[in-house]
Write a protein that holds these residues in place. Structure first.
Motif, PDB file in Angstrom:
ATOM      1  N   ASN A   1      38.330  49.352 -42.236  1.00 39.11           N
ATOM      2  CA  ASN A   1      38.411  49.600 -40.790  1.00 39.11           C
ATOM      3  C   ASN A   1      38.988  50.985 -40.531  1.00 39.11           C
ATOM      4  OD1 ASN A   1      37.541  46.922 -40.336  1.00 39.11           O
ATOM      5  ND2 ASN A   1      39.652  46.157 -40.352  1.00 39.11           N
ATOM      6  N   SER A   2      38.833  51.442 -39.322  1.00 35.88           N
ATOM      7  CA  SER A   2      39.368  52.750 -38.912  1.00 35.88           C
ATOM      8  C   SER A   2      38.993  53.832 -39.918  1.00 35.88           C
ATOM      9  CB  SER A   2      40.896  52.670 -38.762  1.00 35.88           C
ATOM     10  OG  SER A   2      41.258  51.687 -37.818  1.00 35.88           O
ATOM     11  N   LEU A   3      37.743  53.874 -40.262  1.00 38.93           N
ATOM     12  CA  LEU A   3      37.292  54.801 -41.295  1.00 38.93           C
ATOM     13  C   LEU A   3      37.447  56.244 -40.855  1.00 38.93           C
ATOM     14  CD1 LEU A   3      34.242  52.765 -42.548  1.00 38.93           C
ATOM     15  CD2 LEU A   3      36.081  53.630 -43.998  1.00 38.93           C
ATOM     16  N   LYS A   4      37.741  57.085 -41.828  1.00 35.74           N
ATOM     17  CA  LYS A   4      37.947  58.513 -41.592  1.00 35.74           C
ATOM     18  C   LYS A   4      36.938  59.296 -42.433  1.00 35.74           C
ATOM     19  CE  LYS A   4      42.951  57.691 -41.268  1.00 35.74           C
ATOM     20  NZ  LYS A   4      44.278  58.066 -41.831  1.00 35.74           N
ATOM     21  N   PRO A   5      36.638  60.522 -42.024  1.00 37.17           N
ATOM     22  CA  PRO A   5      35.713  61.343 -42.831  1.00 37.17           C
ATOM     23  C   PRO A   5      36.171  61.482 -44.283  1.00 37.17           C
ATOM     24  CG  PRO A   5      35.991  62.313 -40.672  1.00 37.17           C
ATOM     25  CD  PRO A   5      36.967  61.173 -40.753  1.00 37.17           C
ATOM     26  N   GLU A   6      37.477  61.494 -44.501  1.00 38.78           N
ATOM     27  CA  GLU A   6      37.976  61.639 -45.869  1.00 38.78           C
ATOM     28  C   GLU A   6      37.774  60.379 -46.716  1.00 38.78           C
ATOM     29  OE1 GLU A   6      39.583  62.341 -43.011  1.00 38.78           O
ATOM     30  OE2 GLU A   6      41.722  61.796 -43.125  1.00 38.78           O
ATOM     31  N   ASP A   7      37.307  59.303 -46.106  1.00 36.14           N
ATOM     32  CA  ASP A   7      36.946  58.100 -46.870  1.00 36.14           C
ATOM     33  C   ASP A   7      35.546  58.216 -47.479  1.00 36.14           C
ATOM     34  OD1 ASP A   7      38.555  56.155 -44.316  1.00 36.14           O
ATOM     35  OD2 ASP A   7      39.355  56.639 -46.309  1.00 36.14           O
ATOM     36  N   THR A   8      34.833  59.260 -47.130  1.00 40.22           N
ATOM     37  CA  THR A   8      33.493  59.462 -47.661  1.00 40.22           C
ATOM     38  C   THR A   8      33.523  59.587 -49.176  1.00 40.22           C
ATOM     39  OG1 THR A   8      32.666  60.501 -45.636  1.00 40.22           O
ATOM     40  CG2 THR A   8      31.511  61.026 -47.691  1.00 40.22           C
ATOM     41  N   ALA A   9      32.761  58.742 -49.848  1.00 39.45           N
ATOM     42  CA  ALA A   9      32.752  58.715 -51.312  1.00 39.45           C
ATOM     43  C   ALA A   9      31.751  57.665 -51.783  1.00 39.45           C
ATOM     44  CB  ALA A   9      34.130  58.369 -51.853  1.00 39.45           C
ATOM     45  N   VAL A  10      31.508  57.662 -53.078  1.00 42.01           N
ATOM     46  CA  VAL A  10      30.810  56.541 -53.699  1.00 42.01           C
ATOM     47  C   VAL A  10      31.877  55.534 -54.105  1.00 42.01           C
ATOM     48  CG1 VAL A  10      29.327  55.767 -55.571  1.00 42.01           C
ATOM     49  CG2 VAL A  10      28.938  58.012 -54.524  1.00 42.01           C
ATOM     50  N   TYR A  11      31.687  54.303 -53.700  1.00 41.28           N
ATOM     51  CA  TYR A  11      32.650  53.254 -53.976  1.00 41.28           C
ATOM     52  C   TYR A  11      32.135  52.371 -55.108  1.00 41.28           C
ATOM     53  CZ  TYR A  11      35.467  54.448 -49.930  1.00 41.28           C
ATOM     54  OH  TYR A  11      36.294  55.109 -49.044  1.00 41.28           O
ATOM     55  N   TYR A  12      33.013  52.137 -56.082  1.00 40.82           N
ATOM     56  CA  TYR A  12      32.664  51.372 -57.263  1.00 40.82           C
ATOM     57  C   TYR A  12      33.524  50.121 -57.369  1.00 40.82           C
ATOM     58  CZ  TYR A  12      30.457  55.717 -58.822  1.00 40.82           C
ATOM     59  OH  TYR A  12      29.670  56.842 -58.919  1.00 40.82           O
ATOM     60  N   CYS A  13      32.905  49.049 -57.786  1.00 44.05           N
ATOM     61  CA  CYS A  13      33.605  47.814 -58.105  1.00 44.05           C
ATOM     62  C   CYS A  13      33.858  47.807 -59.616  1.00 44.05           C
ATOM     63  CB  CYS A  13      32.717  46.638 -57.695  1.00 44.05           C
ATOM     64  SG  CYS A  13      33.342  45.022 -58.152  1.00 44.05           S
ATOM     65  N   ALA A  14      35.003  47.232 -60.009  1.00 47.18           N
ATOM     66  CA  ALA A  14      35.327  47.204 -61.430  1.00 47.18           C
ATOM     67  C   ALA A  14      36.131  45.959 -61.771  1.00 47.18           C
ATOM     68  CB  ALA A  14      36.110  48.451 -61.819  1.00 47.18           C
ATOM     69  N   ALA A  15      35.984  45.515 -63.011  1.00 47.12           N
ATOM     70  CA  ALA A  15      36.724  44.354 -63.496  1.00 47.12           C
ATOM     71  C   ALA A  15      37.714  44.775 -64.569  1.00 47.12           C
ATOM     72  CB  ALA A  15      35.764  43.322 -64.067  1.00 47.12           C
ATOM     73  N   ASP A  16      38.933  44.250 -64.468  1.00 48.55           N
ATOM     74  CA  ASP A  16      39.976  44.535 -65.460  1.00 48.55           C
ATOM     75  C   ASP A  16      39.515  44.082 -66.839  1.00 48.55           C
ATOM     76  OD1 ASP A  16      42.453  44.474 -66.984  1.00 48.55           O
ATOM     77  OD2 ASP A  16      43.500  44.478 -65.068  1.00 48.55           O
ATOM     78  N   ARG A  17      39.844  44.882 -67.846  1.00 46.56           N
ATOM     79  CA  ARG A  17      39.405  44.544 -69.195  1.00 46.56           C
ATOM     80  C   ARG A  17      40.189  43.384 -69.799  1.00 46.56           C
ATOM     81  NH1 ARG A  17      42.991  46.751 -72.825  1.00 46.56           N
ATOM     82  NH2 ARG A  17      44.403  48.351 -72.009  1.00 46.56           N
ATOM     83  N   LEU A  18      41.338  43.021 -69.174  1.00 42.29           N
ATOM     84  CA  LEU A  18      42.139  41.903 -69.661  1.00 42.29           C
ATOM     85  C   LEU A  18      41.985  40.690 -68.752  1.00 42.29           C
ATOM     86  CD1 LEU A  18      45.500  43.667 -70.623  1.00 42.29           C
ATOM     87  CD2 LEU A  18      43.525  43.186 -72.083  1.00 42.29           C
ATOM     88  N   PHE A  19      42.239  39.517 -69.304  1.00 38.64           N
ATOM     89  CA  PHE A  19      42.251  38.293 -68.513  1.00 38.64           C
ATOM     90  C   PHE A  19      43.652  38.054 -67.965  1.00 38.64           C
ATOM     91  CE2 PHE A  19      38.048  37.287 -69.222  1.00 38.64           C
ATOM     92  CZ  PHE A  19      37.711  37.144 -70.566  1.00 38.64           C
ATOM     93  N   ALA A  20      43.693  37.644 -66.680  1.00 42.15           N
ATOM     94  CA  ALA A  20      44.936  37.187 -66.065  1.00 42.15           C
ATOM     95  C   ALA A  20      46.101  38.149 -66.276  1.00 42.15           C
ATOM     96  CB  ALA A  20      45.300  35.801 -66.582  1.00 42.15           C
ATOM     97  N   ARG A  21      45.830  39.441 -66.140  1.00 50.73           N
ATOM     98  CA  ARG A  21      46.903  40.439 -66.258  1.00 50.73           C
ATOM     99  C   ARG A  21      47.932  40.165 -65.168  1.00 50.73           C
ATOM    100  NH1 ARG A  21      46.814  46.069 -68.157  1.00 50.73           N
ATOM    101  NH2 ARG A  21      44.526  46.069 -68.156  1.00 50.73           N
ATOM    102  N   ARG A  22      49.205  40.096 -65.559  1.00 46.52           N
ATOM    103  CA  ARG A  22      50.247  39.725 -64.601  1.00 46.52           C
ATOM    104  C   ARG A  22      50.598  40.863 -63.662  1.00 46.52           C
ATOM    105  NH1 ARG A  22      54.714  35.995 -67.819  1.00 46.52           N
ATOM    106  NH2 ARG A  22      53.283  34.294 -68.382  1.00 46.52           N
ATOM    107  N   VAL A  23      50.676  42.063 -64.194  1.00 47.40           N
ATOM    108  CA  VAL A  23      51.031  43.222 -63.380  1.00 47.40           C
ATOM    109  C   VAL A  23      49.749  43.975 -63.059  1.00 47.40           C
ATOM    110  CG1 VAL A  23      52.341  45.357 -63.255  1.00 47.40           C
ATOM    111  CG2 VAL A  23      53.284  43.366 -64.464  1.00 47.40           C
ATOM    112  N   ILE A  24      49.519  44.194 -61.795  1.00 45.20           N
ATOM    113  CA  ILE A  24      48.288  44.878 -61.389  1.00 45.20           C
ATOM    114  C   ILE A  24      48.226  46.277 -61.987  1.00 45.20           C
ATOM    115  CG2 ILE A  24      47.192  45.982 -59.421  1.00 45.20           C
ATOM    116  CD1 ILE A  24      47.542  43.500 -57.839  1.00 45.20           C
TER     117      ILE A  24
END
Length: 127
Positions: free
Chosen positions: A84-107
């Motif tokens: 929401n409230s998007l700004k011109p500086e938000d312009t980019a290619v957005y990528y989704c990614a999955a953590d290489r570890l399972f159930a990592r406790r610390v983000i």
């Protein structure tokens, strides 16, 4: 074949909203923290937001706090980014990614912490 497929990008005026989706196929990511990264022209890829595998914890980059919301639907194996409230500086290619570890406790938020990537979706915010 394991795939992460982003959708929902597009062209929007400043102040507008977009909702990105990342649909996973080939395997479940229910035990992986999931993230959204973005890369603007001429800049390095940076983390935008991360959600823990159980949805209990989230991380937001300082410049998107209060504007973006990450969520996940385990039944649909899908992660979302409400912007929401998007700004011109938000312009980019957005990528989704999955953590290489399972159930990592610390983000984790580093590029090397994620080993499954989507192809990206373009977000363009006009002034």
């Amino acid at each position: 074949q394991v795939q992460l497929v982003e959708s929902g990008g597009g062209l929007v005026q400043a102040g507008g909203s977009l909702r990105l989706s990342c649909a996973a196929s080939g395997r479940t990511y229910s035990l992986n923290n999931m993230a959204w990264f973005r890369q603007a022209p001429g800049k390095e890829r940076e983390s935008v937001s991360v959600i823990s595998w159980n949805g209990g914890s989230t991380y937001y980059a300082d410049d998107v706090k209060g504007r973006f919301t990450i969520s996940r639907d385990g039944a649909k194996n899908t992660v979302y980014l409400q912007m929401n409230s998007l700004k011109p500086e938000d312009t980019a290619v957005y990528y989704c990614a999955a953590d290489r570890l399972f159930a990592r406790r610390v983000i984790a938020t580093g590029l090397s912490d994620f080993n499954s990537w989507g192809q990206g979706t373009q977000v363009t915010v006009s002034s």
